[in-house]
Design an enzyme around this catalytic site. Sequence first.
Site, mmCIF file in Angstrom:
data_model
loop_
_atom_site.group_PDB
_atom_site.id
_atom_site.type_symbol
_atom_site.label_atom_id
_atom_site.label_comp_id
_atom_site.label_asym_id
_atom_site.label_seq_id
_atom_site.Cartn_x
_atom_site.Cartn_y
_atom_site.Cartn_z
ATOM 1 N N ARG A 164 -8.809 -0.731 8.092
ATOM 2 C CA ARG A 164 -9.768 0.279 7.479
ATOM 3 C C ARG A 164 -9.962 1.641 8.358
ATOM 4 O O ARG A 164 -11.277 2.004 8.682
ATOM 5 C CB ARG A 164 -11.005 -0.233 6.931
ATOM 6 C CG ARG A 164 -11.855 0.416 5.708
ATOM 7 C CD ARG A 164 -12.693 -0.695 4.973
ATOM 8 N NE ARG A 164 -13.204 0.384 3.994
ATOM 9 C CZ ARG A 164 -13.906 -0.125 2.959
ATOM 10 N NH1 ARG A 164 -14.032 -1.380 2.858
ATOM 11 N NH2 ARG A 164 -14.286 0.424 1.933
ATOM 12 N N CYS A 165 -8.946 2.067 8.901
ATOM 13 C CA CYS A 165 -9.400 3.152 9.723
ATOM 14 C C CYS A 165 -7.884 4.060 9.939
ATOM 15 O O CYS A 165 -6.881 3.318 9.693
ATOM 16 C CB CYS A 165 -9.931 2.742 11.316
ATOM 17 S SG CYS A 165 -8.722 2.756 12.490
ATOM 18 N N GLN A 176 0.825 -1.137 0.217
ATOM 19 C CA GLN A 176 -0.085 0.023 -0.073
ATOM 20 C C GLN A 176 1.032 1.322 -0.238
ATOM 21 O O GLN A 176 0.184 2.122 -0.105
ATOM 22 C CB GLN A 176 -0.864 -0.087 1.136
ATOM 23 C CG GLN A 176 -1.815 -1.163 1.422
ATOM 24 C CD GLN A 176 -2.895 -0.952 2.482
ATOM 25 O OE1 GLN A 176 -3.123 -2.119 3.046
ATOM 26 N NE2 GLN A 176 -3.323 0.223 2.792
ATOM 27 N N GLU A 210 -12.522 4.934 4.902
ATOM 28 C CA GLU A 210 -12.860 4.399 6.060
ATOM 29 C C GLU A 210 -13.702 4.598 7.173
ATOM 30 O O GLU A 210 -14.036 3.900 7.867
ATOM 31 C CB GLU A 210 -11.350 4.455 7.023
ATOM 32 C CG GLU A 210 -10.303 4.023 6.088
ATOM 33 C CD GLU A 210 -8.989 4.423 6.199
ATOM 34 O OE1 GLU A 210 -8.546 5.592 6.904
ATOM 35 O OE2 GLU A 210 -7.902 3.705 6.050
#
Lengths: 782, 165
Positions: A366-367, A220, A736
């Site tokens: 996802r945060c 990523q 997110e």
Amino acid sequence: MAVAHEIRGLGHSVRRKEDARFIRGKGNYVEDISLPGMLHLELLRSPVAHARIVSIDTSRAEALPGVVAVVTGELMAQHSLAWMPTLSGDTQAVLATDKVRFQGQEIAAVVAESAYIAKDALELIDVEYDLLPAVTSPQQALEPAAPLIRDDKEGQESNHIYDWEAGDKEATEKALAEADKIVELETFYPRCHPAPLECCGCVADVNPATGKATIYMTSQAPHAHRTLFALVAGLPEHQIRIVSPDIGGGFGNKVPIYPGYVVATAASLLIGRPVKWIEDRTGNLISTGFARDYHMKGELALKDGKMTGLRVNLLSDNGAFFADAQPTKFKAGLFHIVTGSYDIPAAHVVTKGAYTNKAPGGVAYRCSFRVTEASYLIERLVQTAAYELGVDPVELRMKNFVQPEQMPYESATGFLYDSGDYPAAMNLALEKLGYDELRSEQAAAREEGRLLGIGVAFFTEVVGAGHGKEYDIAGLRMFDSAELRVHPTGKAILKLGVRSQGQGHETTFGQIIAHELGIPYEDVEVQEGDTDNTPYGLGTYASRSTPVAGAAASMISRELREKARKIAGHLLEVSEDDLEWETGRFFVKGSPDRAVTIQDIAFAAYTNLPDGLQAGLEGVHYYDPPNMTFPYGAYAVVVEIDRGTGEWRVQRMVAVDDCGVRINPMIVEGQIMGGLTEGYGIAAMELITFDDDGNCIGSTFMDYLLPTAWETPVFELGETSVPSPHHPLGAKGVGESATVGSPAAYVNAVIDALAHAGVRNIDMPVTSDKVWHALAEVGLAE
Amino acid sequence: MAVQEAVVTTPLTVTVNGQERAEEVETRLLLVHFLRETLGLTGTHVGCDTTSCGACTVLVDGTPMKSCTMFAVQAEGRELTTVEGLEGAGGPPPIQEAFSAEHGLQCGFCTPGMMLTSIALLEQSPSPTDEEIRWAISGNVCRCTGYQNIVKAVHHAAAAMKEGS
């Protein structure tokens, strides 16, 4: 030159460019890459959680036909690669030399002509272990007699990692002392895992002739990874090329560097052939970046129904190596945004981290750096407070929201919320839900013995890191970049420092250029992921692509537009001050027919320039945002509980999101629905847990449960839009939001169905058996 | 687990996307690896190794099967369809078109399996309900979309197929 397509900039739900290859099975994921002479690497993982390694005998494995090499920690140590630094300033074993510290830890690697042979050879490696007692909770870890996990670290005499705090202790104590009500909640946000559908992997190709290392990897953050590779492996950075091809989901799991990448690269360097490592699902679940694992206690002080203070104690389970992916100065990420959406004048957050015999690598699933845990705690706490005070949970929220006129608002722990109208978002969600009618329905249902629950959660997220002054990854300032090259025929290539994992950058970023320069989005090719061919950037996580790289794309477009103005003046033989811009063209003020298009200008940039102007219409911008962005939203869930089984089924799920200006609304809604589903999974079923010996339970998709289409609720979406005041497009980031905001909404709904009987908490995942026991305890079970 | 000291192979003849393929394969070779590595059809993905996620779904005589837990030799004499076999000369068929139109995919990793399962459903049930669709695809995990747009895509394809027939 004619414009062939519609421009379609901001606000258009155009179809995604990337779909054309994915629907044909022509994506190019790491596992699809095959190079001539490529070997296959498989990792031997520890079957036990804590043990001294007495011996490793690789001779039988080495003798198997087709095996090229067996790599152990001892061999890695000869190259100073047995250990590597983590993203939190700790060290992590690449291949174990002294001890194994969690089940699944990497011990050795086999490199063979095929993956099947490599797997066979793993069975032939003989490891003798001297078992040690396992530490499976942070509470146990901090007991004085607890076995020492990190005896490799000089001066480390306990399993304690860090203490960190934020806010004002004294002011908070005063607020608590003066409160007319203090509401407490202790809750455990369990360990879960991002579990992208594609596991991690790489193909490392170190060219023996040139020394150039090309590493195709599930990354990523390819640029940051290149720098880390240079620092870890001692390779010259210009000789390292990281290529992150199509990525099959990331959700934070592909932010850290894992031992498999390092061993495969070392093996390729030593053997002189490309080496492929593809993790299996169990390897992914038991050894790579987990999320959460926070034990939290909150105390909320209230006076006359107003929130006056918040004290939070946090105990974090970091696993065997402190490898959380987060900015250096924040030991518990951005957890200190725990005052959420409320105007709470005093707050004090005390955090502590401990080593345990579990996998390392706390990532934000996802945060944005632990915002999810913070949002969950405050929203569960506020819900509890409403029941304790006997007021409606929505009313209590409304009374305590940070108000629009308070923006920009500085929170008690030091965040500067940039914008927002919380009551408007809340009201829209209530209206869509039909909140008042539902409350009546709930009361009527209860008369009939049915248990309906209405759960509300309101979240404020902090995303888009940096600014670079405060936010970094391993010391690298968190900016991001965009390089735009407009070709003579008016077509363009946009190169970015971020990396999509499904978010649709090829489309959205094309639309940004379309909006800024009037070049149709189809005429813009977006390139990412190859460090040799893109400008430096920090990557895609923490919902930062649109807030940071999106801003960079806007800014470079605007810089090129200024150059285009000079060329337009030359072409139209007027002063540039006499020109006016409208999307896609400059025209002479007062004579809209005297105009040149951006395509005409692009051609002239290479063919017909005014004196003194450099050729070309190209440039790069590095954007360091002035502040974070603060998307928010109101989520509401209706559930019914089966009193016989404890099962709960979502009947309604309303989600109102404010992420500022939406570039491609279709993609934004896709992001929200994906997040609502992962949030549902976390609330209802996703769990990585361990038995007393440290065996990981949740090591396959048969145990680590993911929501399927069958359980996943139907979502009703709504939108408000308060643009970010400091982002050039007004966008705030959205990837997110829904995972951050929704778990509390689901859990609040279940608790709401039981609150009248005195139930205040059930820790996630809220499984049927836990609900049934809660029902039984208060006499509601059937 | 027993270690295989010598390579054991078996002749295999299957029809893949309408083309007959005859190969001598390792007997223990998984079908997904036969497709991906022997035939180079990399649109079929591996997500879990335990028949749980459906990323490896292919059609075996028209029935969705998870190729990660099936030996290649078990496909002897069968007709296989992978994502690469969906598109004919006339451009993308309705299911591919529908997934794109309805934004039924994000990272694309589950998409081939998801589309193949949907095709099998539409063969049996040309006008499925939401519930039928959700049940049919419940063996295929998607981590990105939240399924709602996939359900829409299947309806979209169903409508297009009716129009086209």
